[in-house]
Write an enzyme that holds these catalytic residues in place. Structure first.
Site, short mmCIF file in Angstrom:
data_model
loop_
_atom_site.label_atom_id
_atom_site.label_comp_id
_atom_site.label_asym_id
_atom_site.label_seq_id
_atom_site.Cartn_x
_atom_site.Cartn_y
_atom_site.Cartn_z
N SER A 76 0.81 -1.23 0.00
CA SER A 76 0.00 0.00 0.00
C SER A 76 0.84 1.27 0.00
O SER A 76 0.32 2.35 -0.28
CB SER A 76 -0.93 0.01 1.22
OG SER A 76 -0.17 -0.13 2.41
N ASP A 133 -2.86 8.36 7.61
CA ASP A 133 -3.77 7.52 8.40
C ASP A 133 -2.93 6.77 9.44
O ASP A 133 -1.83 7.21 9.78
CB ASP A 133 -4.62 6.62 7.50
CG ASP A 133 -3.79 5.58 6.74
OD1 ASP A 133 -2.58 5.44 7.02
OD2 ASP A 133 -4.37 4.90 5.87
N HIS A 147 0.01 4.98 6.95
CA HIS A 147 0.63 5.52 5.74
C HIS A 147 1.06 6.97 5.89
O HIS A 147 0.33 7.79 6.44
CB HIS A 147 -0.36 5.39 4.57
CG HIS A 147 -0.81 3.98 4.37
ND1 HIS A 147 -2.05 3.52 4.81
CD2 HIS A 147 -0.18 2.92 3.83
CE1 HIS A 147 -2.15 2.23 4.54
NE2 HIS A 147 -1.04 1.84 3.94
#
Ligand SMILES: *[C@@H]1O[C@H](CO)[C@@H](O)[C@H](O)[C@H]1NC(C)=O
Ligand SMILES: *[C@@H]1O[C@H](CO)[C@@H](O)[C@H](O)[C@H]1NC(C)=O
Ligand SMILES: *[C@@H]1O[C@H](CO)[C@@H](O)[C@H](O)[C@H]1NC(C)=O
Length: 358
Positions: A41, A322, A325
C-alpha cells in the site's frame, strides 16, 4: 537505540528538494526508458480498487491533495513511487497494472497492492491482495506483451535493462502477519531472527526472478519504523516512548539482513545493480524537528481513514496521513533522499539518481 526514533522533518531541506524536482521536470525527457514498481500500500495506485479487500483507499479523504482526487492511493497526495517517477523525469504517473493499456506499458507499470507481502499469506486477514510472487507473474506477462508490441525481442530486452525498478515490500509480513498472533501462527513458530531469515530467503528468490525477467537496476527499500505507525502505537502502546520499541527492534533484523542480500545479489548475478534504500536512515536526518506520531485523518479501528471524514488542515506538517501511511510531504522527503542521498547510509551502493545513470 531505536527507542527515541521518530520521523524527523527538516523543512528547509524539503523545500530545497522540491525546487530541485521542479527543475528536473522542466528538462522533460525521462532519464530511463521505463520505471516499474512493486510493493504494497505504500506504492499501490489503484490495483486494489476492484479486489475484495478492506485494504482499499478509493474513497475520500484519500487523494484530497492528488490532482485527480481519489485513485486508490493510500495517502492524501503522491506516493513515494510517484515522486521518484517525477524525479526521474516521467511526465505522467506510471499506470496501475489493473488498468494499464498497451500504449502505456512501454513506460512502465505499477504492480503495487495494499496488504501484499513477500509471503503469500500476509494480508489475508484484510482480504484479497496481489502478493509479490503474483506481481512477478504479472510482470512476466507485461514483458511478453511488450515484446509482442515492439516486435523485436532484442530491442525489448535492451530497453528493459535500462529501466529503474523499485521494490518496497515486507511491511505486511510484519503488520499483517507476524504481529497478528491471533490470525497467523508465524510468531509462535519462528523467533524474530528466524522469521527475518525466512523472509530474506524468499525475497532473494523473488528478486532473482525479477533479474531473470530482465531487470538490472533495482532499488530495494528497507522497512521504515513500523513501530512508530499510529495504528501500531494504538494496538501495542509505547511504554512512555514515542514508538513501539519492540516492533522496531524486530523489523530491524529484517533490514540488517536485507542489506547483505543486496550485496550478495550484486556479487552473484552478472551485470546486476541492486541498491538498498535505508528508510530508517532517511527518516532520521541530522538537525530535524520531531513531529508527533498521530494520524492526520480520523481513523477507523483498522487504522484506515474513516470514509468522507475531514482530515487535518496542516498536512504539510503531518508525518502520517492515516494509521499506517505517510502523508505526501513525508513521501516527498523519503523519495527525494532516496533519489539524492544526504548521507552515505541513506542508500548503498547507489542512490536512485546514480542508479539511473549507470
Ligand atoms: C532489433 O533491435 C535491435 C536493437 O535495438 C536492432 O539492432 C535491430 O536492428 C532490430 N531488428 C530489426 C529487425 O528491426
Ligand atoms: C530494543 O533494542 C534496544 C537496543 O538493542 C534495547 O536497548 C531495548 O531494550 C530493546 N527494547 C525492546 C522493547 O525490546
Ligand atoms: C541504516 O542507517 C542507519 C544509520 O542512520 C544505520 O545505523 C543502520 O545500520 C543502517 N541499516 C542498514 C541495514 O544498513
Amino acid at each position: 537505540m531505536t527507542s527515541k526514533r521518530n520521523i524527523f522533518f527538516p523543512i528547509p531541506i524539503i523545500v530545497a528538494l522540491l525546487q530541485l524536482q521542479i527543475i528536473n521536470n522542466v528538462i522533460g525527457e525521462p532519464q530511463v526508458p521505463c520505471y516499474f514498481i512493486f510493493g504494497d500500500s505504500l506504492v499501490d495506485n489503484g490495483n486494489n480498487n476492484r479486489l475484495v479487500t478492506a485494504a482499499k483507499a478509493n474513497y475520500p479523504p484519500y487523494g484530497i491533495d492528488f490532482p485527480q482526487g481519489v485513485t486508490g492511493r493510500f495517502t492524501n497526495g503522491l506516493t513515494v513511487a510517484d515522486v521518484i517517477g517525477q524525479l526521474l523525469g516521467f511526465p505522467d504517473f506510471i499506470p496501475p497494472y489493473a488498468t494499464a493499456s498497451n500504449n502505456e506499458i512501454s513506460r512502465g507499470v505499477n504492480y503495487g497492492s495494499g496488504g501484499a507481502g513477500i509471503r503469500a499469506e500476509s494480508g489475508r486477514n484484510l482480504g484479497d491482495r496481489i502478493s509479490l510472487s503474483r506481481q512477478l507473474v504479472n510482470h512476466e506477462a507485461v514483458v511478453s506483451r511488450l515484446s509482442l508490441l515492439q516486435r523485436n525481442r532484442t530491442f525489448t530486452n535492451e530497453q528493459i535493462k535500462k529501466c529503474i525498478y523499485i521494490v518496497n515490500m515486507g511491511s505486511n509480513d510484519y503488520i499483517n502477519n507476524y504481529f497478528m498472533p491471533n490470525n497467523y501462527p508465524s510468531s509462535r513458530i519462528y523467533t524474530p531472527d528466524q522469521y527475518a531469515t525466512l523472509l530474506i530467503r524468499q525475497y532473494s528468490k523473488q528478486l532473482t526472478t525479477l533479474y531473470r525477467l530482465g531487470a538490472r537496476k533495482i532499488a530495494v527499500f528497507g522497512l521504515g519504523f513500523i513501530g512508530c505507525a499510529p495504528a501500531e502505537i494504538a494496538i501495542f502502546g509505547t511504554d512512555g516512548k514515542s514508538c513501539v520499541e519492540s516492533i522496531n527492534n524486530v523489523t530491524k533484523l529484517f533490514n540488517d539482513k536485507l542489506k547483505p542480500l543486496v550485496d550478495d545479489l550484486n556479487n552473484g548475478l552478472s551485470d546486476a545493480r541492486f541498491t538498498f534504500i535505508n528508510i530508517t536512515s532517511i527518516s532520521t536526518p541530522q538537525g530535524g524537528v520531531a513531529l508527533p506520531n498521530v494520524p492526520c485523518c480520523q481513523v477507523r479501528s483498522d487504522g484506515q481513514c474513516t470514509p468522507n471524514s475531514i482530515p487535518c488542515s496542516n498536512r504539510l506538517l503531518s508525518v502520517w496521513y492515516d494509521g499506517f501511511h505517510p502523508t505526501e510531504i513525508t513521501n516527498r522527503f523519503l523519495a527525494s533522499v532516496s533519489y539524492n542521498a544526504l548521507s552515505p547510509t541513506d542508500a548503498s551502493p547507489y542512490d536512485i539518481s546514480q542508479l539511473a545513470k549507470l
